[in-house]
Design a protein around this motif. Sequence first.
Motif, PDB file in Angstrom:
ATOM      1  N   THR A  64       0.858  -1.185   0.000  1.00  0.00           N
ATOM      2  CA  THR A  64       0.000   0.000   0.000  1.00  0.00           C
ATOM      3  C   THR A  64       0.891   1.232   0.000  1.00  0.00           C
ATOM      4  O   THR A  64       1.992   1.220   0.578  1.00  0.00           O
ATOM      5  CB  THR A  64      -0.927   0.044   1.230  1.00  0.00           C
ATOM      6  N   LEU A  65       0.413   2.276  -0.623  1.00  0.00           N
ATOM      7  CA  LEU A  65       1.188   3.505  -0.710  1.00  0.00           C
ATOM      8  C   LEU A  65       1.427   4.113   0.675  1.00  0.00           C
ATOM      9  O   LEU A  65       2.491   4.665   0.950  1.00  0.00           O
ATOM     10  CB  LEU A  65       0.472   4.514  -1.614  1.00  0.00           C
ATOM     11  N   GLU A  66       0.455   3.970   1.555  1.00  0.00           N
ATOM     12  CA  GLU A  66       0.582   4.534   2.899  1.00  0.00           C
ATOM     13  C   GLU A  66       1.722   3.866   3.673  1.00  0.00           C
ATOM     14  O   GLU A  66       2.563   4.549   4.276  1.00  0.00           O
ATOM     15  CB  GLU A  66      -0.728   4.361   3.670  1.00  0.00           C
ATOM     16  N   ASN A  67       1.765   2.535   3.650  1.00  0.00           N
ATOM     17  CA  ASN A  67       2.845   1.820   4.330  1.00  0.00           C
ATOM     18  C   ASN A  67       4.194   2.085   3.676  1.00  0.00           C
ATOM     19  O   ASN A  67       5.226   2.173   4.353  1.00  0.00           O
ATOM     20  CB  ASN A  67       2.569   0.318   4.341  1.00  0.00           C
ATOM     21  N   ALA A  68       4.175   2.212   2.337  1.00  0.00           N
ATOM     22  CA  ALA A  68       5.422   2.491   1.625  1.00  0.00           C
ATOM     23  C   ALA A  68       6.010   3.834   2.050  1.00  0.00           C
ATOM     24  O   ALA A  68       7.225   3.966   2.240  1.00  0.00           O
ATOM     25  CB  ALA A  68       5.181   2.465   0.118  1.00  0.00           C
ATOM     26  N   LYS A  69       5.153   4.837   2.201  1.00  0.00           N
ATOM     27  CA  LYS A  69       5.625   6.154   2.640  1.00  0.00           C
ATOM     28  C   LYS A  69       6.213   6.091   4.041  1.00  0.00           C
ATOM     29  O   LYS A  69       7.238   6.709   4.329  1.00  0.00           O
ATOM     30  CB  LYS A  69       4.475   7.157   2.604  1.00  0.00           C
ATOM     31  N   LYS A  70       5.556   5.330   4.919  1.00  0.00           N
ATOM     32  CA  LYS A  70       6.041   5.201   6.285  1.00  0.00           C
ATOM     33  C   LYS A  70       7.381   4.466   6.337  1.00  0.00           C
ATOM     34  O   LYS A  70       8.253   4.791   7.142  1.00  0.00           O
ATOM     35  CB  LYS A  70       5.017   4.458   7.146  1.00  0.00           C
ATOM     36  N   PHE A  71       7.533   3.471   5.472  1.00  0.00           N
ATOM     37  CA  PHE A  71       8.731   2.628   5.518  1.00  0.00           C
ATOM     38  C   PHE A  71       9.881   3.178   4.698  1.00  0.00           C
ATOM     39  O   PHE A  71      11.021   2.742   4.848  1.00  0.00           O
ATOM     40  CB  PHE A  71       8.393   1.214   5.023  1.00  0.00           C
ATOM     41  N   LEU A  72       9.611   4.145   3.828  1.00  0.00           N
ATOM     42  CA  LEU A  72      10.640   4.652   2.912  1.00  0.00           C
ATOM     43  C   LEU A  72      11.909   5.130   3.618  1.00  0.00           C
ATOM     44  O   LEU A  72      13.019   4.800   3.162  1.00  0.00           O
ATOM     45  CB  LEU A  72      10.059   5.771   2.049  1.00  0.00           C
ATOM     46  N   PRO A  73      11.833   5.913   4.711  1.00  0.00           N
ATOM     47  CA  PRO A  73      13.077   6.331   5.381  1.00  0.00           C
ATOM     48  C   PRO A  73      13.916   5.144   5.862  1.00  0.00           C
ATOM     49  O   PRO A  73      15.145   5.157   5.736  1.00  0.00           O
ATOM     50  CB  PRO A  73      12.577   7.174   6.563  1.00  0.00           C
ATOM     51  N   ALA A  74      13.252   4.111   6.398  1.00  0.00           N
ATOM     52  CA  ALA A  74      13.977   2.924   6.851  1.00  0.00           C
ATOM     53  C   ALA A  74      14.622   2.197   5.678  1.00  0.00           C
ATOM     54  O   ALA A  74      15.755   1.716   5.766  1.00  0.00           O
ATOM     55  CB  ALA A  74      13.031   1.983   7.597  1.00  0.00           C
ATOM     56  N   ALA A  75      13.895   2.122   4.551  1.00  0.00           N
ATOM     57  CA  ALA A  75      14.445   1.470   3.360  1.00  0.00           C
ATOM     58  C   ALA A  75      15.656   2.227   2.827  1.00  0.00           C
ATOM     59  O   ALA A  75      16.627   1.630   2.352  1.00  0.00           O
ATOM     60  CB  ALA A  75      13.369   1.364   2.278  1.00  0.00           C
ATOM     61  N   LEU A  76      15.614   3.573   2.904  1.00  0.00           N
ATOM     62  CA  LEU A  76      16.745   4.379   2.453  1.00  0.00           C
ATOM     63  C   LEU A  76      17.972   4.124   3.316  1.00  0.00           C
ATOM     64  O   LEU A  76      19.081   3.952   2.790  1.00  0.00           O
ATOM     65  CB  LEU A  76      16.370   5.861   2.490  1.00  0.00           C
ATOM     66  N   VAL A  77      17.778   4.070   4.626  1.00  0.00           N
ATOM     67  CA  VAL A  77      18.899   3.783   5.527  1.00  0.00           C
ATOM     68  C   VAL A  77      19.448   2.390   5.257  1.00  0.00           C
ATOM     69  O   VAL A  77      20.666   2.178   5.232  1.00  0.00           O
ATOM     70  CB  VAL A  77      18.448   3.916   7.003  1.00  0.00           C
TER      71      VAL A  77
END
Length: 338
Positions: free
Chosen positions: A73-86
Motif C-alpha cells: 500500500t502507498l501509505e505503508n510504503a511512505k512510512k517505511f521509505l526512510p527505513a528502506a533508504l537507511v
Amino acid sequence: MSAIRLDASKQYYATSSLVVGYALCSSLLAVINKFAITNFNYPGLLTSLQYLTSTLGVWLLGKLGLLHHDPFTLENAKKFLPAALVFYLAIFTNTNLLRHANVDTFIVFRSCTPLLVAVADTAFRKQPCPSKLTFLSLVIILGGAVGYVATDSGFTLTAYSWALAYLVTITTEMVYIKHMVTNLGLNTWGFVFYNNLLSLMMAPLFWIITGEYVDVFIAMGSNTLFNPVAFMAVSLSCVFGLLISFFGFAARKAISATAFTVSGVVNKFLTVAINVLIWDKHASPFGLMCLLFTIAGGVLYQQSVTAVVTTAPSAVSNKNDYGDSDEEKGISAKISGV
C-alpha cells in the motif's frame, strides 16, 4: 503451570532457531559477497539483483500460498521509505567496502558498532552509561580495532572511507530499523517485501550518481558482464540475501535489539575461520589476532548484558514499544549485527 512451561519451551526453541539461522546467514554472506564482488565488479547491480530476488521470491511464494506477506500500500510504503533508504545506504556502503578491502576489515568495523550505538543510546535516548564490565568490553573492542588498523598492510584511503561510511550507516540502520519493525505493524515477510522492493526502486538513482550504469552497458555490449564463476557467485549472494532478509527481520522481532546486535558480532568467528581457510584475501597473523581480540570484546559484552538481565527477571514483562526489556532496565549499549 506445565502448559506455560511447554509454551515457554516452544518459544525458546523457535527463537533459538531464528537466531541460529540469522547467525549462519550473516557469517556466510560476508564471504559470499566478497566472492561475488571479486568476480562481478558492479556493486550497484549486484545489490539490485539481490533486492530483485528477494522481492520476487516473497511475491511468488505468497502467490503459491507458502507464506503470507502484507499487501503493498502507498501509505505503508511512505512510512517505511526512510527505513528502506537507511537500509539501502548500509548495504551500498557494505558492498563498496568489500570491493576495496578484505572481509577482515569489514568485520573489524562491523564489530565497532557497539561503541557508536552506546554513545547514541546515552546521548539521544537518555539511557544510563554502560556498567563497568560493559565499558571494559567496549574498550577491548576499540583496542582490537585500533591494533588491526595500525597494522593493516592493505590500508587505503578509499577502503577506509567506505569503512567509516559503513560504520555510521549500519549503526543508524540497526537503531532505526528496530523501531520500524516494532511500530509499523507489518509481519516478517511484509517487512522483507517492503524493504527489498523499495530498495530496488531506489537502485537506478544510485547507478546514475555513481556512474556504474556506463560500465554495465559497456560490459553488456562486449558480452563480458557474466561468466560462469560470476554467475554462480551472484546467484549464491542473491539466495543468501533472501534468507538473511527473513532471518534478520524475524530475529529482530523475536529478541531484543541488544541480543540481536550481539549475535551479529559473535557469529563473525565463523566468518573469520571460513575466510582464512578458503583463500588468501585476509589479514596478517597479527591482524587476525587483533580481529579476534575485537570479536572477543563482543563476547564479553554479551556476558555483561546477560548478567544484568538475569538479575532483573521482572523486566521480561515490562517491554516498551521497542520490545526491549533490557533497555527499559538501563542497558544502554548495543552491538550491531548484520
